[in-house]
Design a protein around this motif. Sequence first.
Motif, PDB file in Angstrom:
ATOM      1  N   GLU A  73       0.775  -1.157  -0.078  1.00 10.65           N
ATOM      2  CA  GLU A  73       0.123  -0.002  -0.013  1.00 10.65           C
ATOM      3  C   GLU A  73       0.928   1.161   0.024  1.00 10.65           C
ATOM      4  O   GLU A  73       0.485   2.373  -0.059  1.00 10.65           O
ATOM      5  CB  GLU A  73      -1.106   0.046   1.231  1.00 10.65           C
ATOM      6  CG  GLU A  73      -0.319   0.254   2.522  1.00 10.65           C
ATOM      7  CD  GLU A  73      -1.506   0.617   3.600  1.00 10.65           C
ATOM      8  OE1 GLU A  73      -2.734   0.237   3.483  1.00 10.65           O
ATOM      9  OE2 GLU A  73      -0.856   0.812   4.898  1.00 10.65           O
ATOM     10  N   GLU A  76       0.610   3.839  -3.017  1.00 13.49           N
ATOM     11  CA  GLU A  76      -0.968   4.286  -2.854  1.00 13.49           C
ATOM     12  C   GLU A  76      -1.165   5.354  -1.634  1.00 13.49           C
ATOM     13  O   GLU A  76      -1.639   6.639  -2.048  1.00 13.49           O
ATOM     14  CB  GLU A  76      -1.971   3.475  -2.738  1.00 13.49           C
ATOM     15  CG  GLU A  76      -3.492   3.741  -2.641  1.00 13.49           C
ATOM     16  CD  GLU A  76      -3.904   4.812  -3.563  1.00 13.49           C
ATOM     17  OE1 GLU A  76      -4.748   5.679  -3.455  1.00 13.49           O
ATOM     18  OE2 GLU A  76      -3.589   4.827  -4.834  1.00 13.49           O
ATOM     19  N   ALA A  80      -1.920   9.203  -2.602  1.00 13.16           N
ATOM     20  CA  ALA A  80      -3.173   9.792  -1.788  1.00 13.16           C
ATOM     21  C   ALA A  80      -2.506  11.191  -0.820  1.00 13.16           C
ATOM     22  O   ALA A  80      -3.161  12.142  -0.982  1.00 13.16           O
ATOM     23  CB  ALA A  80      -3.601   8.883  -1.190  1.00 13.16           C
ATOM     24  N   ARG A  83      -1.975  14.069  -3.258  1.00  7.86           N
ATOM     25  CA  ARG A  83      -3.488  14.341  -3.666  1.00  7.86           C
ATOM     26  C   ARG A  83      -4.010  15.325  -2.586  1.00  7.86           C
ATOM     27  O   ARG A  83      -4.886  16.087  -2.958  1.00  7.86           O
ATOM     28  CB  ARG A  83      -4.169  13.167  -4.264  1.00  7.86           C
ATOM     29  CG  ARG A  83      -4.063  12.840  -5.605  1.00  7.86           C
ATOM     30  CD  ARG A  83      -5.139  11.727  -6.154  1.00  7.86           C
ATOM     31  NE  ARG A  83      -5.673  10.673  -4.791  1.00  7.86           N
ATOM     32  CZ  ARG A  83      -5.197   9.546  -4.838  1.00  7.86           C
ATOM     33  NH1 ARG A  83      -4.158   9.244  -5.748  1.00  7.86           N
ATOM     34  NH2 ARG A  83      -5.458   8.453  -3.867  1.00  7.86           N
ATOM     35  N   LEU A  84      -4.105  14.760  -1.457  1.00  5.15           N
ATOM     36  CA  LEU A  84      -4.749  15.374  -0.551  1.00  5.15           C
ATOM     37  C   LEU A  84      -4.170  16.398   0.281  1.00  5.15           C
ATOM     38  O   LEU A  84      -5.022  17.267   0.893  1.00  5.15           O
ATOM     39  CB  LEU A  84      -5.224  14.249   0.544  1.00  5.15           C
ATOM     40  CG  LEU A  84      -6.245  13.168  -0.096  1.00  5.15           C
ATOM     41  CD1 LEU A  84      -6.284  11.818   0.761  1.00  5.15           C
ATOM     42  CD2 LEU A  84      -7.609  13.760  -0.416  1.00  5.15           C
ATOM     43  N   PRO A 157      -6.530   1.304  -4.097  1.00  2.88           N
ATOM     44  CA  PRO A 157      -6.395   2.534  -4.843  1.00  2.88           C
ATOM     45  C   PRO A 157      -7.501   3.482  -4.817  1.00  2.88           C
ATOM     46  O   PRO A 157      -8.750   3.120  -5.003  1.00  2.88           O
ATOM     47  CB  PRO A 157      -6.037   2.189  -6.348  1.00  2.88           C
ATOM     48  CG  PRO A 157      -5.346   0.908  -6.214  1.00  2.88           C
ATOM     49  CD  PRO A 157      -6.135   0.271  -4.934  1.00  2.88           C
ATOM     50  N   GLY A 158      -7.407   4.867  -4.302  1.00  2.00           N
ATOM     51  CA  GLY A 158      -8.453   5.653  -4.136  1.00  2.00           C
ATOM     52  C   GLY A 158      -9.436   5.548  -3.024  1.00  2.00           C
ATOM     53  O   GLY A 158     -10.262   6.311  -2.351  1.00  2.00           O
ATOM     54  N   GLU A 159      -9.119   4.412  -2.226  1.00  2.00           N
ATOM     55  CA  GLU A 159      -9.700   4.221  -1.127  1.00  2.00           C
ATOM     56  C   GLU A 159      -9.570   5.585   0.041  1.00  2.00           C
ATOM     57  O   GLU A 159     -10.677   5.845   0.978  1.00  2.00           O
ATOM     58  CB  GLU A 159      -9.689   2.979  -0.331  1.00  2.00           C
ATOM     59  CG  GLU A 159     -10.533   2.507   0.892  1.00  2.00           C
ATOM     60  CD  GLU A 159     -10.321   1.183   1.317  1.00  2.00           C
ATOM     61  OE1 GLU A 159     -10.933   0.674   2.427  1.00  2.00           O
ATOM     62  OE2 GLU A 159      -9.110   0.593   1.040  1.00  2.00           O
ATOM     63  N   LEU A 160      -8.493   5.878   0.164  1.00  2.00           N
ATOM     64  CA  LEU A 160      -8.323   6.839   1.249  1.00  2.00           C
ATOM     65  C   LEU A 160      -8.984   8.352   0.702  1.00  2.00           C
ATOM     66  O   LEU A 160      -9.573   8.910   1.950  1.00  2.00           O
ATOM     67  CB  LEU A 160      -6.543   7.157   1.338  1.00  2.00           C
ATOM     68  CG  LEU A 160      -6.090   8.110   2.546  1.00  2.00           C
ATOM     69  CD1 LEU A 160      -6.639   7.408   3.670  1.00  2.00           C
ATOM     70  CD2 LEU A 160      -4.649   8.279   2.534  1.00  2.00           C
ATOM     71  N   ASP A 161      -8.969   8.495  -0.218  1.00  2.00           N
ATOM     72  CA  ASP A 161      -9.729   9.891  -0.642  1.00  2.00           C
ATOM     73  C   ASP A 161     -11.205   9.509  -0.288  1.00  2.00           C
ATOM     74  O   ASP A 161     -11.866  10.595   0.308  1.00  2.00           O
ATOM     75  CB  ASP A 161      -9.703   9.844  -2.447  1.00  2.00           C
ATOM     76  CG  ASP A 161      -8.417   9.968  -2.752  1.00  2.00           C
ATOM     77  OD1 ASP A 161      -8.027  11.031  -3.352  1.00  2.00           O
ATOM     78  OD2 ASP A 161      -7.744   9.201  -2.897  1.00  2.00           O
ATOM     79  N   LYS A 165     -13.491  12.179   2.400  1.00  2.00           N
ATOM     80  CA  LYS A 165     -14.075  13.059   1.568  1.00  2.00           C
ATOM     81  C   LYS A 165     -15.111  13.868   2.332  1.00  2.00           C
ATOM     82  O   LYS A 165     -15.097  15.010   2.335  1.00  2.00           O
ATOM     83  CB  LYS A 165     -14.617  12.585   0.069  1.00  2.00           C
ATOM     84  CG  LYS A 165     -15.799  11.487   0.456  1.00  2.00           C
ATOM     85  CD  LYS A 165     -16.337  11.220  -0.759  1.00  2.00           C
ATOM     86  CE  LYS A 165     -17.351  10.124  -0.688  1.00  2.00           C
ATOM     87  NZ  LYS A 165     -17.670   9.400  -1.605  1.00  2.00           N
TER      88      LYS A 165
END
Length: 168
Positions: A73, A76, A80, A83-84, A157-161, A165
């Motif tokens: 992980e 990712e 993330a 991105r965040l 992938p994308g789960e943390l976003d 959110k």
Amino acid sequence: MVKSLKAPVVIVVIMAVVLIASFILPTLRGSKVTAPDFSLPVLDGGEVNLAGLKGQVVVLNFWATWCPYCVAEMEELDAAAARLAPRGVKVLAVNIMQRETEDSIRRFLGEKRHNYMVLLDAGSRVAGSYGVGGIPTTFIIDRQGQIRRVKQGPLAPGELDNLVKDLL
């Protein structure tokens, strides 16, 4: 014969409780528990205090270099974090420091710059205060210092976003 079945039955019951909790805990979207405060050294120098991050969403990811799911992980988690970060999310990768040293963690991470901060939890003291029973385990802490989500196991992938959110 009854005594010989007692231990396996207890083990099965404990495993069932852990399995059920791993499905329920990530969905506790409305519950609030104050995150235990801590101060930990940063691998690159300095120290981080959770109370000093109030006002930001904090992702607290407990991991180790010898954990294959943690290793899987990491890319990712790094993506993330990039991105965040502009949205007020601070990602802290807390190494539980079991069977490893600062040097072995540095070698594992290599020369590549990461978007998350690596913290060193010697003796797994902070992991213990959060009740971490297995790794990777990720806690999502809101801007007021409340634990809002717990994710056991590797992040997809994308789960943390998706986990942060509604806290942005």
